[in-house]
Write a protein that holds these residues in place. Structure first.
Motif, mmCIF file in Angstrom:
data_model
loop_
_atom_site.group_PDB
_atom_site.id
_atom_site.type_symbol
_atom_site.label_atom_id
_atom_site.label_comp_id
_atom_site.label_asym_id
_atom_site.label_seq_id
_atom_site.Cartn_x
_atom_site.Cartn_y
_atom_site.Cartn_z
ATOM 1 N N LYS A 1 -11.741 67.386 45.646
ATOM 2 C CA LYS A 1 -11.133 65.861 45.327
ATOM 3 C C LYS A 1 -10.772 65.939 43.878
ATOM 4 O O LYS A 1 -11.562 66.460 42.997
ATOM 5 C CB LYS A 1 -12.140 64.863 45.681
ATOM 6 C CG LYS A 1 -12.235 64.747 47.052
ATOM 7 C CD LYS A 1 -13.358 63.676 47.382
ATOM 8 C CE LYS A 1 -13.654 63.848 48.905
ATOM 9 N NZ LYS A 1 -14.738 62.893 49.332
ATOM 10 N N LEU A 2 -9.524 65.217 43.588
ATOM 11 C CA LEU A 2 -9.163 65.410 42.167
ATOM 12 C C LEU A 2 -9.591 64.352 41.250
ATOM 13 O O LEU A 2 -9.349 64.293 40.003
ATOM 14 C CB LEU A 2 -7.671 65.591 41.866
ATOM 15 C CG LEU A 2 -7.143 66.822 42.535
ATOM 16 C CD1 LEU A 2 -5.555 66.804 42.667
ATOM 17 C CD2 LEU A 2 -7.495 67.931 42.185
ATOM 18 N N ALA A 3 -9.980 63.270 41.713
ATOM 19 C CA ALA A 3 -10.667 62.036 40.925
ATOM 20 C C ALA A 3 -11.483 62.372 39.973
ATOM 21 O O ALA A 3 -11.220 61.855 38.823
ATOM 22 C CB ALA A 3 -11.091 60.935 41.896
ATOM 23 N N LYS A 4 -12.352 63.193 40.101
ATOM 24 C CA LYS A 4 -13.510 63.294 39.067
ATOM 25 C C LYS A 4 -13.337 64.256 38.202
ATOM 26 O O LYS A 4 -13.533 64.304 36.955
ATOM 27 C CB LYS A 4 -14.750 63.576 39.907
ATOM 28 C CG LYS A 4 -16.184 63.782 38.970
ATOM 29 C CD LYS A 4 -16.507 62.748 38.209
ATOM 30 C CE LYS A 4 -17.765 62.869 37.209
ATOM 31 N NZ LYS A 4 -18.011 61.790 36.538
ATOM 32 N N ASP B 1 -15.933 54.740 32.258
ATOM 33 C CA ASP B 1 -14.769 53.810 31.758
ATOM 34 C C ASP B 1 -13.927 54.772 32.559
ATOM 35 O O ASP B 1 -13.512 55.695 32.069
ATOM 36 C CB ASP B 1 -14.992 54.036 30.278
ATOM 37 C CG ASP B 1 -13.797 53.137 29.754
ATOM 38 O OD1 ASP B 1 -12.749 52.900 30.528
ATOM 39 O OD2 ASP B 1 -13.378 53.409 28.528
ATOM 40 N N ILE B 2 -12.906 53.845 33.326
ATOM 41 C CA ILE B 2 -11.715 54.640 34.124
ATOM 42 C C ILE B 2 -10.671 54.842 33.174
ATOM 43 O O ILE B 2 -9.899 55.897 33.575
ATOM 44 C CB ILE B 2 -11.140 53.459 35.015
ATOM 45 C CG1 ILE B 2 -10.333 54.158 36.179
ATOM 46 C CG2 ILE B 2 -10.685 52.275 34.325
ATOM 47 C CD1 ILE B 2 -10.032 53.279 37.358
ATOM 48 N N GLY B 3 -10.554 54.570 31.991
ATOM 49 C CA GLY B 3 -9.381 54.893 30.922
ATOM 50 C C GLY B 3 -10.007 55.971 30.020
ATOM 51 O O GLY B 3 -9.121 56.215 29.208
ATOM 52 N N ARG B 4 -11.262 56.788 30.256
ATOM 53 C CA ARG B 4 -11.650 57.865 29.147
ATOM 54 C C ARG B 4 -11.716 58.978 30.131
ATOM 55 O O ARG B 4 -12.240 58.939 31.237
ATOM 56 C CB ARG B 4 -12.871 57.204 28.694
ATOM 57 C CG ARG B 4 -13.322 58.241 27.885
ATOM 58 C CD ARG B 4 -14.790 58.011 27.187
ATOM 59 N NE ARG B 4 -14.723 56.647 26.364
ATOM 60 C CZ ARG B 4 -15.531 55.827 26.446
ATOM 61 N NH1 ARG B 4 -16.824 56.207 27.046
ATOM 62 N NH2 ARG B 4 -15.310 54.718 25.783
ATOM 63 N N VAL B 5 -11.572 60.082 29.679
ATOM 64 C CA VAL B 5 -11.701 61.182 30.282
ATOM 65 C C VAL B 5 -12.356 62.452 29.189
ATOM 66 O O VAL B 5 -12.341 61.973 27.839
ATOM 67 C CB VAL B 5 -10.342 61.940 30.598
ATOM 68 C CG1 VAL B 5 -9.609 61.425 31.611
ATOM 69 C CG2 VAL B 5 -9.356 62.311 29.499
ATOM 70 N N TYR B 6 -12.955 63.145 29.671
ATOM 71 C CA TYR B 6 -13.596 64.374 28.612
ATOM 72 C C TYR B 6 -12.882 65.692 28.835
ATOM 73 O O TYR B 6 -12.692 66.133 29.909
ATOM 74 C CB TYR B 6 -15.065 64.187 28.834
ATOM 75 C CG TYR B 6 -15.876 63.008 28.501
ATOM 76 C CD1 TYR B 6 -16.481 62.954 27.280
ATOM 77 C CD2 TYR B 6 -15.950 62.117 29.470
ATOM 78 C CE1 TYR B 6 -17.031 62.023 26.938
ATOM 79 C CE2 TYR B 6 -16.355 60.772 28.801
ATOM 80 C CZ TYR B 6 -17.155 60.704 27.673
ATOM 81 O OH TYR B 6 -17.813 59.556 26.967
ATOM 82 N N VAL B 7 -12.970 66.239 27.693
ATOM 83 C CA VAL B 7 -12.535 67.749 27.897
ATOM 84 C C VAL B 7 -13.796 68.652 27.552
ATOM 85 O O VAL B 7 -14.482 68.493 26.609
ATOM 86 C CB VAL B 7 -11.395 68.093 26.764
ATOM 87 C CG1 VAL B 7 -10.968 69.343 26.763
ATOM 88 C CG2 VAL B 7 -10.356 67.085 26.906
ATOM 89 N N GLY C 1 -11.720 72.146 31.252
ATOM 90 C CA GLY C 1 -10.967 71.237 31.986
ATOM 91 C C GLY C 1 -11.141 69.846 31.591
ATOM 92 O O GLY C 1 -11.843 69.603 30.559
ATOM 93 N N VAL C 2 -10.600 69.123 32.266
ATOM 94 C CA VAL C 2 -10.784 67.674 32.077
ATOM 95 C C VAL C 2 -11.598 66.934 33.208
ATOM 96 O O VAL C 2 -11.202 67.149 34.230
ATOM 97 C CB VAL C 2 -9.094 66.807 32.144
ATOM 98 C CG1 VAL C 2 -9.224 65.414 31.986
ATOM 99 C CG2 VAL C 2 -8.503 67.326 30.985
ATOM 100 N N VAL C 3 -12.407 66.054 32.625
ATOM 101 C CA VAL C 3 -13.367 65.429 33.543
ATOM 102 C C VAL C 3 -13.241 63.883 33.338
ATOM 103 O O VAL C 3 -13.289 63.408 32.208
ATOM 104 C CB VAL C 3 -14.995 65.964 33.426
ATOM 105 C CG1 VAL C 3 -15.854 65.234 34.456
ATOM 106 C CG2 VAL C 3 -15.104 67.410 33.573
ATOM 107 N N SER C 4 -13.407 63.095 34.483
ATOM 108 C CA SER C 4 -13.196 61.656 34.265
ATOM 109 C C SER C 4 -14.362 61.027 33.791
ATOM 110 O O SER C 4 -15.490 61.506 34.265
ATOM 111 C CB SER C 4 -12.523 61.010 35.406
ATOM 112 O OG SER C 4 -11.536 61.460 36.034
ATOM 113 N N SER C 5 -14.256 60.241 33.157
ATOM 114 C CA SER C 5 -15.606 59.435 32.652
ATOM 115 C C SER C 5 -16.399 58.629 33.912
ATOM 116 O O SER C 5 -15.482 58.174 34.759
ATOM 117 C CB SER C 5 -15.298 58.382 31.724
ATOM 118 O OG SER C 5 -16.513 57.531 31.439
ATOM 119 N N GLY C 6 -17.582 58.551 33.882
ATOM 120 C CA GLY C 6 -18.323 57.903 35.031
ATOM 121 C C GLY C 6 -18.251 56.287 34.711
ATOM 122 O O GLY C 6 -18.610 55.521 35.676
#
Length: 156
Positions: A9-12, A32-38, A25-30
């Motif tokens: 699944k690509l959401a996380k 804040d939907i608008g934040r990602v972590y590298v 890679g890039v990981v979605s924040s748990g």
């Protein structure tokens, strides 16, 4: 492109790659939907880094792997398969039954250090580039951006 070892699944974790001597890679924040972590883990030393796409440090990556790195490793195993991730990161672990948490435990046991190389910008840039390909309709003709690759075989 190598097909994934197993569907994921690509959401996380929308982007994961083995490149530049790192799993990154890039990981979605748990939260804040608008934040990602590298996030990244270096091959061999397991030096790690995790920050937002605009270089704000991850609060969970203080002295050890954060949850973002855990998600990245787990998704890398799904994307590339255990054997390839073990080989790329140079982890000494019997493959039988190995999964993301087992790889994380093996790397944590070496007490890796934080990586201050600030590679987040280049990883995030590649992720954004990857997203632009999703905006195009699928075609079977050559892509102009890939013209620097020589043809596989010249017609006689």
């Amino acid at each position: 492109m190598t097909p994934p070892a197993r569907p994921r699944k690509l959401a996380k974790v929308p982007f994961v790659e083995l490149a530049d001597g790192r799993l990154q890679g890039v990981v979605s924040s748990g939260s804040d939907i608008g934040r990602v972590y590298v996030s990244s883990v270096a091959a061999g030393t397991y030096a790690f880094a995790c920050s937002t796409n605009n270089n704000r440090p991850c609060g969970g990556a203080r002295g050890s792997f954060c949850n973002h790195i855990g998600a990245l490793v787990t998704e890398a195993v799904l994307q590339y398969g255990t054997e390839r991730v073990l080989r790329y990161l140079r982890i000494e672990l019997p493959e039988a039954g190995a999964d993301g948490p087992a790889l994380l435990a093996a790397m944590r046991s070496t007490r890796p250090q934080a990586d201050g190389s600030k590679a987040a910008a280049s990883v995030f840039s590649r992720f954004l580039r990857h997203l632009t390909y999703l905006e195009h309709a699928p075609v079977t003709t050559p892509s102009p951006e890939m013209h620097f690759f020589p043809p596989a075989r010249e017609a006689a």
